[in-house]
Design a protein around this motif. Sequence first.
Motif, PDB file in Angstrom:
ATOM      1  N   SER A  49      50.518   2.217  -9.580  1.00 14.92           N
ATOM      2  CA  SER A  49      51.286   1.049 -10.004  1.00 14.92           C
ATOM      3  C   SER A  49      50.365   0.022 -10.644  1.00 14.92           C
ATOM      4  O   SER A  49      49.161  -0.022 -10.376  1.00 14.92           O
ATOM      5  CB  SER A  49      52.002   0.419  -8.807  1.00 14.92           C
ATOM      6  OG  SER A  49      51.074  -0.249  -7.980  1.00 14.92           O
ATOM      7  N   ALA A  50      50.947  -0.811 -11.477  1.00 16.61           N
ATOM      8  CA  ALA A  50      50.191  -1.879 -12.122  1.00 16.61           C
ATOM      9  C   ALA A  50      49.593  -2.817 -11.076  1.00 16.61           C
ATOM     10  O   ALA A  50      48.463  -3.288 -11.222  1.00 16.61           O
ATOM     11  CB  ALA A  50      51.080  -2.654 -13.090  1.00 16.61           C
ATOM     12  N   ALA A  51      50.320  -3.066 -10.002  1.00 14.23           N
ATOM     13  CA  ALA A  51      49.825  -3.952  -8.946  1.00 14.23           C
ATOM     14  C   ALA A  51      48.584  -3.363  -8.272  1.00 14.23           C
ATOM     15  O   ALA A  51      47.612  -4.082  -8.005  1.00 14.23           O
ATOM     16  CB  ALA A  51      50.911  -4.208  -7.914  1.00 14.23           C
ATOM     17  N   ASP A  52      48.597  -2.058  -8.021  1.00 12.03           N
ATOM     18  CA  ASP A  52      47.425  -1.401  -7.416  1.00 12.03           C
ATOM     19  C   ASP A  52      46.218  -1.474  -8.342  1.00 12.03           C
ATOM     20  O   ASP A  52      45.096  -1.726  -7.899  1.00 12.03           O
ATOM     21  CB  ASP A  52      47.723   0.065  -7.098  1.00 12.03           C
ATOM     22  CG  ASP A  52      48.621   0.237  -5.890  1.00 12.03           C
ATOM     23  OD1 ASP A  52      48.787  -0.728  -5.117  1.00 12.03           O
ATOM     24  OD2 ASP A  52      49.158   1.351  -5.734  1.00 12.03           O
ATOM     25  N   ILE A  53      46.435  -1.253  -9.619  1.00 14.75           N
ATOM     26  CA  ILE A  53      45.339  -1.295 -10.592  1.00 14.75           C
ATOM     27  C   ILE A  53      44.775  -2.702 -10.700  1.00 14.75           C
ATOM     28  O   ILE A  53      43.562  -2.902 -10.708  1.00 14.75           O
ATOM     29  CB  ILE A  53      45.804  -0.753 -11.957  1.00 14.75           C
ATOM     30  CG1 ILE A  53      46.083   0.748 -11.822  1.00 14.75           C
ATOM     31  CG2 ILE A  53      44.773  -1.025 -13.040  1.00 14.75           C
ATOM     32  CD1 ILE A  53      46.810   1.346 -12.988  1.00 14.75           C
ATOM     33  N   ARG A  54      45.661  -3.708 -10.765  1.00 14.97           N
ATOM     34  CA  ARG A  54      45.203  -5.097 -10.814  1.00 14.97           C
ATOM     35  C   ARG A  54      44.384  -5.451  -9.579  1.00 14.97           C
ATOM     36  O   ARG A  54      43.344  -6.092  -9.668  1.00 14.97           O
ATOM     37  CB  ARG A  54      46.383  -6.059 -10.950  1.00 14.97           C
ATOM     38  CG  ARG A  54      46.844  -6.265 -12.372  1.00 14.97           C
ATOM     39  CD  ARG A  54      47.780  -7.453 -12.494  1.00 14.97           C
ATOM     40  NE  ARG A  54      48.974  -7.350 -11.662  1.00 14.97           N
ATOM     41  CZ  ARG A  54      50.086  -6.688 -12.009  1.00 14.97           C
ATOM     42  NH1 ARG A  54      50.157  -6.093 -13.183  1.00 14.97           N
ATOM     43  NH2 ARG A  54      51.115  -6.637 -11.207  1.00 14.97           N
ATOM     44  N   ALA A  72      40.520  -6.580  -9.603  1.00 16.23           N
ATOM     45  CA  ALA A  72      40.127  -7.860  -9.000  1.00 16.23           C
ATOM     46  C   ALA A  72      39.024  -7.641  -7.974  1.00 16.23           C
ATOM     47  O   ALA A  72      38.057  -8.414  -7.910  1.00 16.23           O
ATOM     48  CB  ALA A  72      41.329  -8.539  -8.361  1.00 16.23           C
ATOM     49  N   GLU A  73      39.146  -6.583  -7.192  1.00 16.17           N
ATOM     50  CA  GLU A  73      38.152  -6.293  -6.162  1.00 16.17           C
ATOM     51  C   GLU A  73      36.786  -5.945  -6.777  1.00 16.17           C
ATOM     52  O   GLU A  73      35.764  -6.486  -6.383  1.00 16.17           O
ATOM     53  CB  GLU A  73      38.645  -5.135  -5.281  1.00 16.17           C
ATOM     54  CG  GLU A  73      37.687  -4.744  -4.177  1.00 16.17           C
ATOM     55  CD  GLU A  73      37.574  -5.768  -3.068  1.00 16.17           C
ATOM     56  OE1 GLU A  73      36.565  -5.722  -2.354  1.00 16.17           O
ATOM     57  OE2 GLU A  73      38.477  -6.610  -2.919  1.00 16.17           O
ATOM     58  N   ILE A  74      36.765  -5.054  -7.753  1.00 16.26           N
ATOM     59  CA  ILE A  74      35.482  -4.600  -8.315  1.00 16.26           C
ATOM     60  C   ILE A  74      34.836  -5.665  -9.192  1.00 16.26           C
ATOM     61  O   ILE A  74      33.626  -5.821  -9.185  1.00 16.26           O
ATOM     62  CB  ILE A  74      35.627  -3.253  -9.065  1.00 16.26           C
ATOM     63  CG1 ILE A  74      34.276  -2.607  -9.345  1.00 16.26           C
ATOM     64  CG2 ILE A  74      36.385  -3.401 -10.376  1.00 16.26           C
ATOM     65  CD1 ILE A  74      33.682  -1.898  -8.188  1.00 16.26           C
ATOM     66  N   THR A  75      35.623  -6.442  -9.918  1.00 22.39           N
ATOM     67  CA  THR A  75      35.029  -7.413 -10.838  1.00 22.39           C
ATOM     68  C   THR A  75      34.470  -8.644 -10.123  1.00 22.39           C
ATOM     69  O   THR A  75      33.668  -9.370 -10.718  1.00 22.39           O
ATOM     70  CB  THR A  75      36.027  -7.862 -11.928  1.00 22.39           C
ATOM     71  OG1 THR A  75      37.192  -8.410 -11.320  1.00 22.39           O
ATOM     72  CG2 THR A  75      36.383  -6.701 -12.835  1.00 22.39           C
ATOM     73  N   LYS A  76      34.800  -8.842  -8.878  1.00 22.96           N
ATOM     74  CA  LYS A  76      34.201  -9.980  -8.170  1.00 22.96           C
ATOM     75  C   LYS A  76      32.708  -9.751  -7.945  1.00 22.96           C
ATOM     76  O   LYS A  76      31.977 -10.687  -7.625  1.00 22.96           O
ATOM     77  CB  LYS A  76      34.942 -10.296  -6.881  1.00 22.96           C
ATOM     78  CG  LYS A  76      34.749  -9.325  -5.763  1.00 22.96           C
ATOM     79  CD  LYS A  76      35.590  -9.761  -4.566  1.00 22.96           C
ATOM     80  CE  LYS A  76      35.467  -8.801  -3.419  1.00 22.96           C
ATOM     81  NZ  LYS A  76      36.347  -9.184  -2.315  1.00 22.96           N
ATOM     82  N   TYR A  77      32.238  -8.537  -8.152  1.00 20.60           N
ATOM     83  CA  TYR A  77      30.808  -8.231  -7.989  1.00 20.60           C
ATOM     84  C   TYR A  77      30.022  -8.347  -9.282  1.00 20.60           C
ATOM     85  O   TYR A  77      28.819  -8.112  -9.304  1.00 20.60           O
ATOM     86  CB  TYR A  77      30.629  -6.842  -7.381  1.00 20.60           C
ATOM     87  CG  TYR A  77      31.248  -6.742  -6.008  1.00 20.60           C
ATOM     88  CD1 TYR A  77      30.679  -7.402  -4.941  1.00 20.60           C
ATOM     89  CD2 TYR A  77      32.432  -6.041  -5.809  1.00 20.60           C
ATOM     90  CE1 TYR A  77      31.266  -7.356  -3.683  1.00 20.60           C
ATOM     91  CE2 TYR A  77      33.014  -5.981  -4.557  1.00 20.60           C
ATOM     92  CZ  TYR A  77      32.427  -6.634  -3.502  1.00 20.60           C
ATOM     93  OH  TYR A  77      32.996  -6.586  -2.280  1.00 20.60           O
ATOM     94  N   LEU A  78      30.687  -8.681 -10.379  1.00 19.79           N
ATOM     95  CA  LEU A  78      29.977  -8.834 -11.651  1.00 19.79           C
ATOM     96  C   LEU A  78      29.091 -10.071 -11.643  1.00 19.79           C
ATOM     97  O   LEU A  78      29.260 -10.995 -10.958  1.00 19.79           O
ATOM     98  CB  LEU A  78      30.975  -8.932 -12.815  1.00 19.79           C
ATOM     99  CG  LEU A  78      31.669  -7.638 -13.151  1.00 19.79           C
ATOM    100  CD1 LEU A  78      32.737  -7.886 -14.211  1.00 19.79           C
ATOM    101  CD2 LEU A  78      30.682  -6.595 -13.658  1.00 19.79           C
TER     102      LEU A  78
END
Length: 91
Positions: A76-81, A85-91
């Motif tokens: 789902s789009a919600a799962d992908i978002r 959000a989870e992975i990009t907080k580590y950028l």
Amino acid sequence: MTEKSKHQNHDEIAKRLRRAGGHLTKVVSMIEDGTPCVEVARQLQAVYKAVHNAKQALIRDHIDHCLDEHAIRERSAADIRAELAEITKYL
């Protein structure tokens, strides 16, 4: 619990991190040996940059492989978002 995954680039990323680990060990020796602080700081910056680059490569790899067209069709789009959000907080 998250599932295990190994992507095409994980071996290269692990190699980079092992190299950075060796470099960090050398920096510790420099400190113990009394190497001037400016030289130690320069080498620490190199270690930091190597780890930072490995982290970015891992995140890009994850986005490329885990959030590809197949994943988009299967989730789902919600799962992908949420995952982005989870992975990009580590950028």
